[in-house]
Design a protein around this motif. Structure first.
Motif, PDB file in Angstrom:
ATOM      1  N   GLY A 170      -2.129  12.009  15.403  1.00  0.00           N
ATOM      2  CA  GLY A 170      -0.998  12.098  16.318  1.00  0.00           C
ATOM      3  C   GLY A 170      -0.598  10.737  16.871  1.00  0.00           C
ATOM      4  N   LEU A 171      -1.600   9.919  17.193  1.00  0.00           N
ATOM      5  CA  LEU A 171      -1.324   8.573  17.702  1.00  0.00           C
ATOM      6  C   LEU A 171      -0.625   7.725  16.653  1.00  0.00           C
ATOM      7  CD1 LEU A 171      -1.651   6.392  19.881  1.00  0.00           C
ATOM      8  CD2 LEU A 171      -3.923   5.917  18.943  1.00  0.00           C
ATOM      9  N   LEU A 172      -1.092   7.790  15.411  1.00  0.00           N
ATOM     10  CA  LEU A 172      -0.495   6.987  14.339  1.00  0.00           C
ATOM     11  C   LEU A 172       0.932   7.427  14.041  1.00  0.00           C
ATOM     12  CD1 LEU A 172      -3.505   6.595  11.869  1.00  0.00           C
ATOM     13  CD2 LEU A 172      -2.557   4.889  13.431  1.00  0.00           C
ATOM     14  N   ILE A 173       1.178   8.729  14.059  1.00  0.00           N
ATOM     15  CA  ILE A 173       2.538   9.220  13.809  1.00  0.00           C
ATOM     16  C   ILE A 173       3.504   8.688  14.866  1.00  0.00           C
ATOM     17  CG2 ILE A 173       3.983  11.294  13.816  1.00  0.00           C
ATOM     18  CD1 ILE A 173       1.664  12.770  12.478  1.00  0.00           C
ATOM     19  N   CYS A 174       3.082   8.764  16.137  1.00  0.00           N
ATOM     20  CA  CYS A 174       3.924   8.240  17.212  1.00  0.00           C
ATOM     21  C   CYS A 174       4.100   6.732  17.094  1.00  0.00           C
ATOM     22  CB  CYS A 174       3.317   8.590  18.572  1.00  0.00           C
ATOM     23  SG  CYS A 174       3.313  10.355  18.959  1.00  0.00           S
ATOM     24  N   PHE A 175       3.024   6.033  16.723  1.00  0.00           N
ATOM     25  CA  PHE A 175       3.083   4.578  16.620  1.00  0.00           C
ATOM     26  C   PHE A 175       4.068   4.138  15.542  1.00  0.00           C
ATOM     27  CE2 PHE A 175       1.444   0.662  14.597  1.00  0.00           C
ATOM     28  CZ  PHE A 175       1.628  -0.221  15.647  1.00  0.00           C
ATOM     29  N   PHE A 176       3.935   4.685  14.338  1.00  0.00           N
ATOM     30  CA  PHE A 176       4.825   4.273  13.251  1.00  0.00           C
ATOM     31  C   PHE A 176       6.249   4.776  13.476  1.00  0.00           C
ATOM     32  CE2 PHE A 176       0.699   3.950  10.989  1.00  0.00           C
ATOM     33  CZ  PHE A 176       0.795   2.623  10.618  1.00  0.00           C
ATOM     34  N   GLY A 177       6.380   5.895  14.193  1.00  0.00           N
ATOM     35  CA  GLY A 177       7.715   6.374  14.511  1.00  0.00           C
ATOM     36  C   GLY A 177       8.432   5.486  15.516  1.00  0.00           C
ATOM     37  N   LEU A 178       7.661   4.813  16.379  1.00  0.00           N
ATOM     38  CA  LEU A 178       8.248   3.948  17.402  1.00  0.00           C
ATOM     39  C   LEU A 178       8.372   2.485  16.960  1.00  0.00           C
ATOM     40  CD1 LEU A 178       6.420   5.257  20.613  1.00  0.00           C
ATOM     41  CD2 LEU A 178       8.815   5.629  19.985  1.00  0.00           C
TER      42      LEU A 178
ATOM     43  N   VAL B 144       2.979  -3.211  22.964  1.00  0.00           N
ATOM     44  CA  VAL B 144       3.819  -2.338  23.795  1.00  0.00           C
ATOM     45  C   VAL B 144       4.078  -1.023  23.072  1.00  0.00           C
ATOM     46  CG1 VAL B 144       6.084  -2.088  24.877  1.00  0.00           C
ATOM     47  CG2 VAL B 144       4.877  -4.274  24.996  1.00  0.00           C
ATOM     48  N   THR B 145       4.351  -1.114  21.776  1.00  0.00           N
ATOM     49  CA  THR B 145       4.594   0.091  20.988  1.00  0.00           C
ATOM     50  C   THR B 145       3.357   0.969  20.932  1.00  0.00           C
ATOM     51  OG1 THR B 145       6.143  -1.172  19.621  1.00  0.00           O
ATOM     52  CG2 THR B 145       5.400   0.946  18.752  1.00  0.00           C
ATOM     53  N   LEU B 146       2.184   0.352  20.815  1.00  0.00           N
ATOM     54  CA  LEU B 146       0.942   1.123  20.804  1.00  0.00           C
ATOM     55  C   LEU B 146       0.730   1.830  22.148  1.00  0.00           C
ATOM     56  CD1 LEU B 146      -1.613   1.888  19.239  1.00  0.00           C
ATOM     57  CD2 LEU B 146      -2.693  -0.186  20.116  1.00  0.00           C
ATOM     58  N   MET B 147       1.056   1.132  23.235  1.00  0.00           N
ATOM     59  CA  MET B 147       0.952   1.761  24.553  1.00  0.00           C
ATOM     60  C   MET B 147       1.902   2.944  24.660  1.00  0.00           C
ATOM     61  SD  MET B 147       1.901   0.156  28.307  1.00  0.00           S
ATOM     62  CE  MET B 147       3.649   0.094  27.846  1.00  0.00           C
ATOM     63  N   ALA B 148       3.141   2.769  24.200  1.00  0.00           N
ATOM     64  CA  ALA B 148       4.112   3.854  24.244  1.00  0.00           C
ATOM     65  C   ALA B 148       3.667   5.021  23.364  1.00  0.00           C
ATOM     66  CB  ALA B 148       5.484   3.347  23.801  1.00  0.00           C
ATOM     67  N   ALA B 149       3.083   4.714  22.209  1.00  0.00           N
ATOM     68  CA  ALA B 149       2.603   5.771  21.325  1.00  0.00           C
ATOM     69  C   ALA B 149       1.452   6.547  21.953  1.00  0.00           C
ATOM     70  CB  ALA B 149       2.158   5.167  19.988  1.00  0.00           C
TER      71      ALA B 149
ATOM     72  N   PHE C 175      11.542   0.498  16.993  1.00  0.00           N
ATOM     73  CA  PHE C 175      12.094   0.217  18.315  1.00  0.00           C
ATOM     74  C   PHE C 175      11.180  -0.713  19.130  1.00  0.00           C
ATOM     75  CE2 PHE C 175      13.009   4.553  16.924  1.00  0.00           C
ATOM     76  CZ  PHE C 175      14.398   4.517  16.830  1.00  0.00           C
ATOM     77  N   ALA C 176      10.284  -1.432  18.466  1.00  0.00           N
ATOM     78  CA  ALA C 176       9.294  -2.254  19.164  1.00  0.00           C
ATOM     79  C   ALA C 176       9.963  -3.305  20.049  1.00  0.00           C
ATOM     80  CB  ALA C 176       8.361  -2.923  18.153  1.00  0.00           C
ATOM     81  N   GLN C 177      10.974  -3.986  19.520  1.00  0.00           N
ATOM     82  CA  GLN C 177      11.637  -5.024  20.310  1.00  0.00           C
ATOM     83  C   GLN C 177      12.354  -4.444  21.526  1.00  0.00           C
ATOM     84  OE1 GLN C 177      11.254  -8.216  19.855  1.00  0.00           O
ATOM     85  NE2 GLN C 177      10.077  -8.013  17.953  1.00  0.00           N
ATOM     86  N   LYS C 178      12.986  -3.286  21.352  1.00  0.00           N
ATOM     87  CA  LYS C 178      13.680  -2.644  22.472  1.00  0.00           C
ATOM     88  C   LYS C 178      12.684  -2.158  23.524  1.00  0.00           C
ATOM     89  CE  LYS C 178      17.754  -1.139  19.874  1.00  0.00           C
ATOM     90  NZ  LYS C 178      18.589   0.018  19.462  1.00  0.00           N
ATOM     91  N   LEU C 179      11.534  -1.676  23.071  1.00  0.00           N
ATOM     92  CA  LEU C 179      10.510  -1.237  24.017  1.00  0.00           C
ATOM     93  C   LEU C 179       9.996  -2.407  24.841  1.00  0.00           C
ATOM     94  CD1 LEU C 179       8.468   1.259  21.789  1.00  0.00           C
ATOM     95  CD2 LEU C 179       9.879   1.830  23.775  1.00  0.00           C
TER      96      LEU C 179
END
Length: 247
Positions: A28-36, A76-81, A39-43
């Motif tokens: 679940g974490l990996l799916i959210c991470f690669f999905g986000l 940041v993307t990992l935190m959001a994921a 948008f890494a720069q925007k995050l």
């Protein structure tokens, strides 16, 4: 089959189930991470906005590490994921421990887990929208003349993550209070009598984990005290549990 083998069999089954749940959590974490990731720069821009809004015109943050411009948005993307997958993670943890719980314990833990997630998110939102603008405005105001406040992006991210964890954790106070009361560790009267110590402790904690300005310390200490009072209010509608209760 020997008695020793029979005793080991449930342990093996639990370990297999634990591995399965951990795989679901990581998945679940990996799916959210690669999905986000697109948008890494925007995050990162969103996370950096409170500081950027207080910096003087034509001033930006810097990167002292060569790979920081790449890895900081990834962090940041990992935190959001992690935050996005947190409900799924908590469900997997719940599915693993639920069979070992009594019925009354299940009715207790379910709302506590849900409220813990919501309160953690509320603490992060409080830090981002209310505390950060005040803190960064104060820091920009005390910057000596002739000094350019060009913060390193990696150090900024470490500061933000630390504040997120601090405020998210402190916002769990009502859950801790209700849990202590429901499990019979402390009575409502004992919790009420601890108010003076809680107030002092709140300001001590705020002084430790916030920047050295009075406003940001008050913005953490006051919510801590109010959240403690909220926990006491919820305790009025509950009573200590007995492990043998099944109803």
């Amino acid at each position: 089959m020997s008695e020793e083998q029979q005793a080991q069999q449930p342990l093996v089954e639990h370990l297999i189930e634990l591995r399965r749940r951990l795989m679901w959590i990581i998945g679940g974490l990996l799916i959210c991470f690669f999905g986000l990731m697109p948008f890494a720069q925007k995050l990162y821009t969103f996370v950096a906005e409170p500081l950027m809004a207080t910096l003087p015109a034509n001033t930006s943050m810097i990167a002292t590490d060569v790979v920081a411009p790449f890895f900081v948005p990834v962090k940041v993307t990992l935190m959001a994921a992690f935050l996005l997958s947190l409900p799924h993670t908590m469900y997997q943890v719940w599915a693993f421990v639920a069979p070992a719980l009594y019925q009354n314990e299940k009715r207790l833990i379910t709302p506590l887990v849900l409220s813990s997630i919501l309160l953690f998110f509320a603490g992060m939102a409080f830090a981002y929208f209310l505390v950060f603008p005040v803190v960064f405005k104060f820091l920009a105001g005390v910057t000596p003349i002739g000094v350019n406040m060009a913060t390193d992006i990696d150090k900024y991210l470490s500061f933000v993550l630390g504040m997120f964890v601090a405020f998210g954790t402190t916002f769990e106070v009502p859950v801790v209070v209700v849990l202590l009361n429901r499990m019979g560790v402390l009575s409502l009267e004992q919790l009420k009598s601890a108010r003076p110590y809680v107030i002092v402790g709140a300001f001590v904690i705020a002084a430790i984990i916030t920047p050295p300005d009075v406003i940001s310390q008050i913005m953490l200490a006051v919510p801590l005290v109010l959240l403690y009072e909220a926990g006491l209010w919820f305790c009025r509608f509950t009573k200590p549990l007995s492990r043998r209760q099944e109803s």
